[in-house]
Design a protein around this motif. Structure first.
Motif, PDB file in Angstrom:
ATOM      1  N   VAL A 244       0.842  -1.195   0.000  1.00 57.17           N
ATOM      2  CA  VAL A 244       0.000   0.000   0.000  1.00 57.17           C
ATOM      3  C   VAL A 244       0.878   1.247   0.000  1.00 57.17           C
ATOM      4  O   VAL A 244       0.628   2.215  -0.727  1.00 57.17           O
ATOM      5  N   GLY A 245       1.927   1.213   0.817  1.00 59.59           N
ATOM      6  CA  GLY A 245       2.844   2.348   0.877  1.00 59.59           C
ATOM      7  C   GLY A 245       3.567   2.583  -0.431  1.00 59.59           C
ATOM      8  O   GLY A 245       3.789   3.732  -0.841  1.00 59.59           O
ATOM      9  N   MET A 246       3.944   1.515  -1.105  1.00 59.99           N
ATOM     10  CA  MET A 246       4.599   1.658  -2.413  1.00 59.99           C
ATOM     11  C   MET A 246       3.635   2.270  -3.422  1.00 59.99           C
ATOM     12  O   MET A 246       4.000   3.169  -4.199  1.00 59.99           O
ATOM     13  N   ALA A 247       2.402   1.785  -3.429  1.00 61.28           N
ATOM     14  CA  ALA A 247       1.402   2.352  -4.335  1.00 61.28           C
ATOM     15  C   ALA A 247       1.130   3.816  -3.995  1.00 61.28           C
ATOM     16  O   ALA A 247       0.958   4.658  -4.889  1.00 61.28           O
ATOM     17  N   PHE A 248       1.116   4.126  -2.707  1.00 58.04           N
ATOM     18  CA  PHE A 248       0.904   5.511  -2.258  1.00 58.04           C
ATOM     19  C   PHE A 248       1.996   6.427  -2.797  1.00 58.04           C
ATOM     20  O   PHE A 248       1.723   7.514  -3.309  1.00 58.04           O
ATOM     21  N   GLN A 249       3.253   5.987  -2.719  1.00 60.10           N
ATOM     22  CA  GLN A 249       4.355   6.824  -3.187  1.00 60.10           C
ATOM     23  C   GLN A 249       4.344   6.949  -4.705  1.00 60.10           C
ATOM     24  O   GLN A 249       4.609   8.031  -5.247  1.00 60.10           O
ATOM     25  N   LEU A 250       4.044   5.863  -5.401  1.00 60.06           N
ATOM     26  CA  LEU A 250       3.970   5.944  -6.854  1.00 60.06           C
ATOM     27  C   LEU A 250       2.854   6.887  -7.293  1.00 60.06           C
ATOM     28  O   LEU A 250       3.003   7.637  -8.267  1.00 60.06           O
ATOM     29  N   ARG A 251       1.739   6.859  -6.571  1.00 57.24           N
ATOM     30  CA  ARG A 251       0.666   7.826  -6.866  1.00 57.24           C
ATOM     31  C   ARG A 251       1.154   9.247  -6.599  1.00 57.24           C
ATOM     32  O   ARG A 251       0.853  10.166  -7.370  1.00 57.24           O
ATOM     33  N   ASP A 252       1.923   9.419  -5.537  1.00 52.04           N
ATOM     34  CA  ASP A 252       2.489  10.732  -5.237  1.00 52.04           C
ATOM     35  C   ASP A 252       3.410  11.195  -6.366  1.00 52.04           C
ATOM     36  O   ASP A 252       3.413  12.372  -6.735  1.00 52.04           O
ATOM     37  N   VAL A 257       3.958  15.184 -11.021  1.00 43.83           N
ATOM     38  CA  VAL A 257       4.186  15.568 -12.417  1.00 43.83           C
ATOM     39  C   VAL A 257       2.899  16.012 -13.099  1.00 43.83           C
ATOM     40  O   VAL A 257       2.872  17.008 -13.819  1.00 43.83           O
ATOM     41  N   PHE A 258       1.806  15.285 -12.832  1.00 40.57           N
ATOM     42  CA  PHE A 258       0.564  15.521 -13.562  1.00 40.57           C
ATOM     43  C   PHE A 258      -0.555  16.086 -12.693  1.00 40.57           C
ATOM     44  O   PHE A 258      -1.672  16.295 -13.184  1.00 40.57           O
ATOM     45  N   GLY A 259      -0.299  16.334 -11.406  1.00 40.59           N
ATOM     46  CA  GLY A 259      -1.366  16.743 -10.495  1.00 40.59           C
ATOM     47  C   GLY A 259      -1.936  18.119 -10.773  1.00 40.59           C
ATOM     48  O   GLY A 259      -1.286  18.990 -11.356  1.00 40.59           O
ATOM     49  N   ASP A 260      -3.176  18.305 -10.339  1.00 39.31           N
ATOM     50  CA  ASP A 260      -3.883  19.581 -10.447  1.00 39.31           C
ATOM     51  C   ASP A 260      -3.485  20.450  -9.255  1.00 39.31           C
ATOM     52  O   ASP A 260      -3.727  20.086  -8.100  1.00 39.31           O
ATOM     53  N   GLU A 261      -2.893  21.602  -9.539  1.00 41.82           N
ATOM     54  CA  GLU A 261      -2.405  22.470  -8.460  1.00 41.82           C
ATOM     55  C   GLU A 261      -3.507  22.853  -7.482  1.00 41.82           C
ATOM     56  O   GLU A 261      -3.270  22.991  -6.279  1.00 41.82           O
ATOM     57  N   SER A 262      -4.732  23.023  -7.971  1.00 45.75           N
ATOM     58  CA  SER A 262      -5.837  23.412  -7.092  1.00 45.75           C
ATOM     59  C   SER A 262      -6.185  22.318  -6.091  1.00 45.75           C
ATOM     60  O   SER A 262      -6.791  22.585  -5.054  1.00 45.75           O
ATOM     61  N   LEU A 263      -5.774  21.093  -6.385  1.00 42.51           N
ATOM     62  CA  LEU A 263      -6.043  19.968  -5.487  1.00 42.51           C
ATOM     63  C   LEU A 263      -4.823  19.582  -4.662  1.00 42.51           C
ATOM     64  O   LEU A 263      -4.944  19.232  -3.493  1.00 42.51           O
ATOM     65  N   THR A 264      -3.649  19.633  -5.277  1.00 41.39           N
ATOM     66  CA  THR A 264      -2.436  19.206  -4.569  1.00 41.39           C
ATOM     67  C   THR A 264      -1.838  20.307  -3.705  1.00 41.39           C
ATOM     68  O   THR A 264      -1.076  20.026  -2.775  1.00 41.39           O
ATOM     69  N   ALA A 268       1.930  22.553 -10.730  1.00 39.67           N
ATOM     70  CA  ALA A 268       2.021  21.398 -11.617  1.00 39.67           C
ATOM     71  C   ALA A 268       3.456  21.209 -12.082  1.00 39.67           C
ATOM     72  O   ALA A 268       4.148  22.168 -12.422  1.00 39.67           O
ATOM     73  N   GLY A 269       3.920  19.965 -12.079  1.00 41.41           N
ATOM     74  CA  GLY A 269       5.283  19.671 -12.511  1.00 41.41           C
ATOM     75  C   GLY A 269       6.343  20.014 -11.497  1.00 41.41           C
ATOM     76  O   GLY A 269       7.534  20.094 -11.841  1.00 41.41           O
ATOM     77  N   ASP A 270       5.963  20.188 -10.246  1.00 41.63           N
ATOM     78  CA  ASP A 270       6.932  20.588  -9.218  1.00 41.63           C
ATOM     79  C   ASP A 270       8.078  19.583  -9.092  1.00 41.63           C
ATOM     80  O   ASP A 270       9.231  19.966  -8.905  1.00 41.63           O
ATOM     81  N   ASP A 271       7.777  18.286  -9.203  1.00 35.57           N
ATOM     82  CA  ASP A 271       8.830  17.272  -9.096  1.00 35.57           C
ATOM     83  C   ASP A 271       9.828  17.382 -10.244  1.00 35.57           C
ATOM     84  O   ASP A 271      11.008  17.027 -10.083  1.00 35.57           O
ATOM     85  N   VAL A 310       7.300  22.097 -19.066  1.00 32.13           N
ATOM     86  CA  VAL A 310       6.656  21.079 -18.232  1.00 32.13           C
ATOM     87  C   VAL A 310       5.720  20.221 -19.079  1.00 32.13           C
ATOM     88  O   VAL A 310       5.704  18.993 -18.968  1.00 32.13           O
ATOM     89  N   SER A 311       4.956  20.866 -19.953  1.00 31.44           N
ATOM     90  CA  SER A 311       4.051  20.121 -20.840  1.00 31.44           C
ATOM     91  C   SER A 311       4.820  19.170 -21.753  1.00 31.44           C
ATOM     92  O   SER A 311       4.385  18.043 -22.012  1.00 31.44           O
ATOM     93  N   PHE A 312       5.975  19.617 -22.238  1.00 30.52           N
ATOM     94  CA  PHE A 312       6.809  18.762 -23.088  1.00 30.52           C
ATOM     95  C   PHE A 312       7.257  17.520 -22.325  1.00 30.52           C
ATOM     96  O   PHE A 312       7.195  16.395 -22.839  1.00 30.52           O
ATOM     97  N   LEU A 313       7.723  17.711 -21.095  1.00 23.26           N
ATOM     98  CA  LEU A 313       8.181  16.575 -20.295  1.00 23.26           C
ATOM     99  C   LEU A 313       7.010  15.652 -19.951  1.00 23.26           C
ATOM    100  O   LEU A 313       7.161  14.419 -19.968  1.00 23.26           O
ATOM    101  N   GLN A 314       5.854  16.222 -19.642  1.00 20.42           N
ATOM    102  CA  GLN A 314       4.676  15.403 -19.362  1.00 20.42           C
ATOM    103  C   GLN A 314       4.328  14.534 -20.578  1.00 20.42           C
ATOM    104  O   GLN A 314       4.025  13.342 -20.440  1.00 20.42           O
ATOM    105  N   ALA A 315       4.365  15.137 -21.764  1.00 15.92           N
ATOM    106  CA  ALA A 315       4.056  14.396 -22.990  1.00 15.92           C
ATOM    107  C   ALA A 315       5.087  13.301 -23.241  1.00 15.92           C
ATOM    108  O   ALA A 315       4.738  12.183 -23.657  1.00 15.92           O
ATOM    109  N   THR A 316       6.348  13.601 -22.969  1.00 17.70           N
ATOM    110  CA  THR A 316       7.408  12.603 -23.146  1.00 17.70           C
ATOM    111  C   THR A 316       7.183  11.407 -22.234  1.00 17.70           C
ATOM    112  O   THR A 316       7.305  10.244 -22.651  1.00 17.70           O
ATOM    113  N   ILE A 317       6.835  11.676 -20.986  1.00 19.02           N
ATOM    114  CA  ILE A 317       6.573  10.603 -20.018  1.00 19.02           C
ATOM    115  C   ILE A 317       5.403   9.742 -20.477  1.00 19.02           C
ATOM    116  O   ILE A 317       5.450   8.508 -20.419  1.00 19.02           O
TER     117      ILE A 317
END
Length: 366
Positions: A244-252, A257-264, A268-271, A310-317
């Motif tokens: 569960v912890g591994m899945a939690f970190q992978l979700r993090d 990279v892709f999170g919505d700033e208004s929610l996180t 966006a792209g802070d990592d 950031v958008s370029f890196l997101q698309a690459t990923i």
């Protein structure tokens, strides 16, 4: 009513009440330090407001899974809520230091602690470098919170029959997360001298120490230890908690990279700007040709990345299917955790609570 799964609000409210009592005691014991020290106490109290109380919820769930298995009449007492609260204070300390290490400006949609302390320096018209003051004060703020966490834990288990077991679990948790945090920042520098094929495994080791054990597995073990869990019960909870912890970190990592700033509460792209060498990045690099990999390496860790970059890196990923592969890993970890609960010697209703907590930790947008 026994057997009813406590809601997140119930746990959060109980922990918040214990935190309020503890902070009030710390303020009373610190009056002799003067008004300047009071500002540090205010900053410490501010860090304890809000958050998902994830570690407290897993600690409570670990206690419940074991205590109710042994005695259906078992009820929570102040020692449990204080251990949960101590975990939350330690988490605040970790976040203060983490934001300082990562040069993060925000936390939960508000200024990070070092930025708030920097602003306080300026608003007080003090002399000297406000930014340097903010960073130095944040180091000490994190240290104070670690001390507070220890103080509350020790008072909670003083005279408790399971004090030694709880203390041992807590000590291991602190060591693991500290080493994990070091390995995390080391990887941002060490990746270049290690073979590309090793990057994903190295990132998974960081995720295990820094997050999986600290955020999920060890809080479960702490709660279970307080309830007097036997070795078999602890092993079941560990086999559940780690995936569960591994899945939690992978979700993090995905949200970083892709999170919505208004929610996180973070840009966006802070990592990407921080140059975090996560599993997501390791899997991306595996599918790139040398020139594309070099471009990604050059961009990662640049605090001045534009939204377009950031958008370029997101698309690459996404194009390398790294995002899809991480989502598959998250699902696989979730299934592994679920299997660990089958036939476990744990309270049945508490097992349902554990499954719901696992879902909340891995299927989330913030």
């Amino acid at each position: 009513m026994l057997g009813v799964v406590p809601s997140p609000v119930v746990v959060s409210d109980a922990v918040a009440a214990r935190l309020d009592l503890f902070v009030a005691r710390m303020r009373a014991e610190s009056r002799e330090y003067g008004p300047d020290a009071e500002a540090l106490l205010d900053a410490a109290a501010d860090t304890l407001v809000g958050g998902k109380r994830l570690r407290a919820r897993f600690c409570h769930a670990g206690w419940r899974a074991t205590a109710l298995f042994r005695d259906r009449r078992a009820t929570e007492d102040p020692s449990l809520w204080d251990v949960c609260a101590a975990l939350e204070i330690f988490q605040s300390a970790a976040l203060v230091h983490d934001d300082l290490i990562d040069n993060s400006d925000t936390r939960r949609g508000r200024p990070a602690a070092h930025r708030a302390l920097e602003a306080a320096h300026r608003s007080s018209s003090w002399t000297g470098d406000a930014e340097a003051f903010g960073r130095a004060a944040a180091v000490l703020l994190g240290d104070l919170l670690v001390a507070w966490s220890d103080d509350l834990l020790e008072s909670a288990i003083d005279g408790h029959t399971q004090a030694a077991a709880v203390r041992a679990e807590y000590a291991r948790m602190r060591r693991d997360v500290t080493i994990g945090q070091y390995l995390d920042i080391a990887e941002e520098s060490a990746w270049s001298v290690n073979g590309d094929a090793t990057h994903a495994d190295r990132a998974l080791r960081v995720a295990s120490l820094k997050s999986a054990r600290y955020s999920i597995q060890q809080p479960l073990a702490l709660g279970a230890a307080l309830a007097g869990a036997d070795g078999e019960q602890q092993e079941s909870l560990r086999r559940f908690g780690h995936p569960v912890g591994m899945a939690f970190q992978l979700r993090d990592d995905v949200l970083g990279v892709f999170g919505d700033e208004s929610l996180t509460g973070k840009p966006a792209g802070d990592d990407l700007r921080e140059g975090k060498r996560t599993v997501l990045i390791a899997l991306t690099r595996e599918r790139l040709d040398p020139s594309a990999r070099a471009l990604v390496d050059e961009m990662l860790g640049d605090p001045g990345l534009t939204p377009q970059q950031v958008s370029f890196l997101q698309a690459t990923i996404a194009d390398t299917e790294a995002l899809e592969r991480v989502e598959t890993m998250i699902a696989d970890y979730a299934h592994e955790a679920d299997r660990a609960l089958r036939s476990a010697r744990l309270d049945n209703s508490a097992v349902g609570d554990l499954r719901e907590l696992a879902r909340a930790a891995t299927v989330r947008s913030a």
